[in-house]
Design an enzyme around this catalytic site. Structure first.
Site, mmCIF file in Angstrom:
data_model
loop_
_atom_site.group_PDB
_atom_site.id
_atom_site.type_symbol
_atom_site.label_atom_id
_atom_site.label_comp_id
_atom_site.label_asym_id
_atom_site.label_seq_id
_atom_site.Cartn_x
_atom_site.Cartn_y
_atom_site.Cartn_z
ATOM 1 N N ARG A 125 0.794 -1.236 0.053
ATOM 2 C CA ARG A 125 0.077 -0.020 0.030
ATOM 3 C C ARG A 125 0.808 1.465 -0.094
ATOM 4 O O ARG A 125 0.531 2.330 0.447
ATOM 5 C CB ARG A 125 -0.982 0.055 1.171
ATOM 6 C CG ARG A 125 -1.917 -0.916 1.227
ATOM 7 C CD ARG A 125 -3.246 -0.913 1.974
ATOM 8 N NE ARG A 125 -3.970 -1.868 1.809
ATOM 9 C CZ ARG A 125 -4.244 -2.816 2.790
ATOM 10 N NH1 ARG A 125 -3.262 -2.898 3.745
ATOM 11 N NH2 ARG A 125 -5.135 -3.768 2.593
ATOM 12 N N LYS A 147 3.231 11.646 -11.026
ATOM 13 C CA LYS A 147 2.185 10.717 -11.814
ATOM 14 C C LYS A 147 2.869 9.642 -12.262
ATOM 15 O O LYS A 147 3.971 9.400 -12.687
ATOM 16 C CB LYS A 147 1.960 11.614 -13.195
ATOM 17 C CG LYS A 147 0.834 12.525 -13.163
ATOM 18 C CD LYS A 147 0.649 13.069 -14.555
ATOM 19 C CE LYS A 147 -0.601 14.131 -14.606
ATOM 20 N NZ LYS A 147 -0.800 14.657 -15.714
ATOM 21 N N GLU A 189 10.068 18.911 -24.780
ATOM 22 C CA GLU A 189 9.268 19.049 -23.595
ATOM 23 C C GLU A 189 9.882 20.309 -22.625
ATOM 24 O O GLU A 189 9.370 20.935 -21.825
ATOM 25 C CB GLU A 189 9.469 17.929 -22.454
ATOM 26 C CG GLU A 189 8.519 16.483 -23.211
ATOM 27 C CD GLU A 189 7.069 16.658 -23.037
ATOM 28 O OE1 GLU A 189 6.549 17.625 -22.324
ATOM 29 O OE2 GLU A 189 6.280 15.666 -23.194
ATOM 30 N N LYS A 231 7.907 23.291 -13.598
ATOM 31 C CA LYS A 231 7.013 22.255 -13.211
ATOM 32 C C LYS A 231 6.812 21.919 -11.659
ATOM 33 O O LYS A 231 5.464 21.750 -11.285
ATOM 34 C CB LYS A 231 7.550 20.835 -13.792
ATOM 35 C CG LYS A 231 6.623 19.677 -13.425
ATOM 36 C CD LYS A 231 6.502 18.604 -14.372
ATOM 37 C CE LYS A 231 5.487 17.627 -14.147
ATOM 38 N NZ LYS A 231 5.361 16.380 -14.795
ATOM 39 N N GLU A 241 -4.011 18.071 -10.514
ATOM 40 C CA GLU A 241 -4.847 18.648 -11.794
ATOM 41 C C GLU A 241 -6.022 19.176 -11.799
ATOM 42 O O GLU A 241 -7.026 18.562 -12.758
ATOM 43 C CB GLU A 241 -4.401 17.615 -13.079
ATOM 44 C CG GLU A 241 -4.313 18.191 -14.456
ATOM 45 C CD GLU A 241 -3.770 17.123 -15.580
ATOM 46 O OE1 GLU A 241 -2.798 16.635 -15.268
ATOM 47 O OE2 GLU A 241 -4.487 17.087 -16.558
ATOM 48 N N ARG A 246 -2.220 22.561 -13.804
ATOM 49 C CA ARG A 246 -1.332 21.435 -14.030
ATOM 50 C C ARG A 246 -1.453 20.951 -15.734
ATOM 51 O O ARG A 246 -0.646 20.539 -16.291
ATOM 52 C CB ARG A 246 -1.409 20.393 -13.182
ATOM 53 C CG ARG A 246 -0.331 19.174 -13.488
ATOM 54 C CD ARG A 246 -0.222 18.161 -12.469
ATOM 55 N NE ARG A 246 0.862 17.215 -13.012
ATOM 56 C CZ ARG A 246 1.293 16.413 -12.089
ATOM 57 N NH1 ARG A 246 1.194 16.424 -10.601
ATOM 58 N NH2 ARG A 246 2.345 15.636 -12.427
ATOM 59 N N ASN A 250 0.132 19.952 -20.661
ATOM 60 C CA ASN A 250 -0.355 18.960 -21.663
ATOM 61 C C ASN A 250 -0.423 20.008 -23.044
ATOM 62 O O ASN A 250 -0.884 19.315 -24.235
ATOM 63 C CB ASN A 250 -1.750 18.796 -21.467
ATOM 64 C CG ASN A 250 -1.673 17.634 -20.238
ATOM 65 O OD1 ASN A 250 -0.838 17.015 -20.159
ATOM 66 N ND2 ASN A 250 -2.629 17.591 -19.456
ATOM 67 N N HIS A 253 -0.338 18.170 -26.369
ATOM 68 C CA HIS A 253 -0.371 16.632 -26.175
ATOM 69 C C HIS A 253 -1.454 15.916 -26.632
ATOM 70 O O HIS A 253 -1.566 14.776 -26.798
ATOM 71 C CB HIS A 253 -0.213 16.098 -24.597
ATOM 72 C CG HIS A 253 1.226 16.436 -24.127
ATOM 73 N ND1 HIS A 253 1.803 17.478 -24.085
ATOM 74 C CD2 HIS A 253 1.885 15.310 -23.381
ATOM 75 C CE1 HIS A 253 3.054 17.126 -23.579
ATOM 76 N NE2 HIS A 253 3.079 16.068 -23.078
ATOM 77 N N HIS A 257 -0.655 12.922 -28.615
ATOM 78 C CA HIS A 257 -1.243 11.680 -28.238
ATOM 79 C C HIS A 257 -2.027 10.872 -29.630
ATOM 80 O O HIS A 257 -1.710 9.722 -29.533
ATOM 81 C CB HIS A 257 -2.279 11.580 -27.127
ATOM 82 C CG HIS A 257 -1.388 11.834 -25.791
ATOM 83 N ND1 HIS A 257 -1.896 12.388 -24.727
ATOM 84 C CD2 HIS A 257 -0.132 11.320 -25.443
ATOM 85 C CE1 HIS A 257 -0.940 12.219 -23.664
ATOM 86 N NE2 HIS A 257 -0.125 11.966 -24.130
ATOM 87 N N HIS A 271 7.517 10.191 -28.258
ATOM 88 C CA HIS A 271 6.630 10.816 -27.452
ATOM 89 C C HIS A 271 6.928 12.393 -27.822
ATOM 90 O O HIS A 271 6.018 13.299 -28.062
ATOM 91 C CB HIS A 271 6.550 10.463 -26.073
ATOM 92 C CG HIS A 271 5.461 11.544 -25.263
ATOM 93 N ND1 HIS A 271 4.324 11.638 -25.495
ATOM 94 C CD2 HIS A 271 5.918 12.526 -24.320
ATOM 95 C CE1 HIS A 271 3.728 12.432 -24.695
ATOM 96 N NE2 HIS A 271 4.486 13.297 -23.985
#
Ligand code: GLY
Length: 378
Positions: A125, A147, A189, A231, A241, A246, A250, A253, A257, A271
């Site tokens: 956990r 993330k 990035e 960041k 987010e 945040r 993106n 993105h 994506h 990417h």
């Protein structure tokens, strides 16, 4: 060798340092001890990275401190972000003997960091997690902010949680052996931070980006520092987010994506390359909607072009894409809510904002324009 820069991601009791410098790996054990991690760690890496001198340097430091790590290796590539690999890692970690104080270290690029992060989040956990990013993309983005994620057939990063690391150790020395294409992809990035919220940083990159790409270690450390500072500030304000801040990360993105999905998440399109093209498309859409001066589009486009990144869809696939296919792929993005596209648009370089008010017809018209502007080669 000493740390050149240190930043804090300010999250109250869960705050953590990002240490950026050249030669940090040889002192991994000391850095762990300084954040209270004194047990032998589980190190997750990929087969290629685990064979490098950088990995050996980190492992030697741990062994010399009496913290011989348990090393768990996955195949390189996006396919390792799977339930299968997660299960194997967890079984092997438990079989080797762990307790609640055992740190999990993700040593490698974004794939390893995301996968190791999920393992750290769920094992017993929640175990203490350390990110040791070895690619530019991971150092400036994926290793910071907590993330974690693995992929499903239905899309990327659909399973995961927020699990903040206790330490990010970004040794820019690892960038010296990165393939140039990967370095360029990570650079997209870096440019993203300038484009979304820091016009001065973008101007700095216009002057220093070429040196950074060809090997200037100081420019690399400075770019990683400025990106991480940006960041860290965003994550401190909007960790999960929820406020939209945040989401600015993106930029490019949703388009990117979609292009990655259409290329089957293959090595044909990295990417960062997809993000570079996606950022140009976001600027192009902003110009089309009368939000952004065309000169800013031209400026960012030419900078990414000079960096060797794809700045139009035909630079990715010579025969182009059917705009409706791209639009369909965009509508499958996890940021679509109530059938409305969540997009990051710009009022200029350094002035991004989130919107759900763009009509798909405008996106489509912009995609047609992008296809028309760059004729197929040959
Ligand atoms: N890579 C985007 C984020 O961390 O929010």
């Amino acid at each position: 060798m000493s740390v050149t820069h240190e930043l804090t991601v300010a999250l109250g009791a869960r705050s953590y340092p990002i240490r950026i410098g050249d030669g940090l790996l040889g002192e991994t054990a000391r850095h762990l001890a300084e954040v209270g991690l004194t047990r032998p760690p589980v190190v997750v890496s990929d087969k290629s990275v685990a064979a490098t001198a950088h990995f050996r340097e980190m492992a030697d430091s741990l062994e010399q401190a009496g913290l011989a790590p348990r090393v768990l290796v996955v195949p390189p590539g996006e396919a390792s972000k799977s339930f299968g690999q997660l299960e194997r890692l967890c079984e092997e970690a438990v079989a080797g003997g762990i307790d609640r104080k055992t740190p999990v270290i993700g040593f490698g690029g974004g794939v390893v960091g995301d996968l190791a992060g999920v393992a750290a989040a769920v094992l017993l956990r929640g175990l203490p997690f350390v990110q040791v990013p070895t690619t530019l993309l991971a150092q400036v983005d994926s290793a910071v902010g907590g993330k974690t994620g693995i992929n499903l057939k239905g899309g990327k990063n659909l399973v995961g949680s927020f699990h903040q690391p206790r330490l990010v150790l970004a040794d820019v020395g690892t960038l010296a052996t990165l393939p140039p294409r990967e370095l360029r992809a990570g650079y997209a990035e870096v440019v993203k931070y300038g484009l979304l919220g820091d016009a001065d940083f973008f101007a700095w990159l216009e002057a220093n980006g070429p040196g950074l790409l060809t090997g200037d270690p100081e420019a690399r450390a400075e770019a990683v520092l400025r990106s991480c500072r940006h960041k860290a500030g965003i994550v401190a304000e909007d960790e999960h987010e929820t406020t939209g801040l945040r989401a600015l990360l993106n930029l490019g993105h949703t388009f990117g994506h979609a292009l990655e999905a259409l290329e089957g998440y293959s090595g044909r399109l990295l990417h960062g390359e997809a993000v570079a093209c996606g950022m140009v498309l976001a600027f192009r859409l902003s110009v089309r909607l009368g939000l952004c001066p065309e000169s800013d589009l031209e400026r960012m486009r030419s900078h990414l072009d000079r960096a060797g990144l794809p700045v139009s869809m035909r630079r990715i696939r010579n025969e182009g894409y059917a705009p409706d296919t791209v639009l369909d792929a965009m509508m499958r993005d996890k940021k679509v809510e109530d059938g409305r596209l969540g997009l990051i648009l710009v009022r200029g370089i350094g002035r991004a904002f989130v919107t759900k008010d763009v009509a798909p017809a405008d996106v489509r018209a912009m995609l047609v324009e992008d296809e028309a502007l760059t004729p197929a080669a040959g």
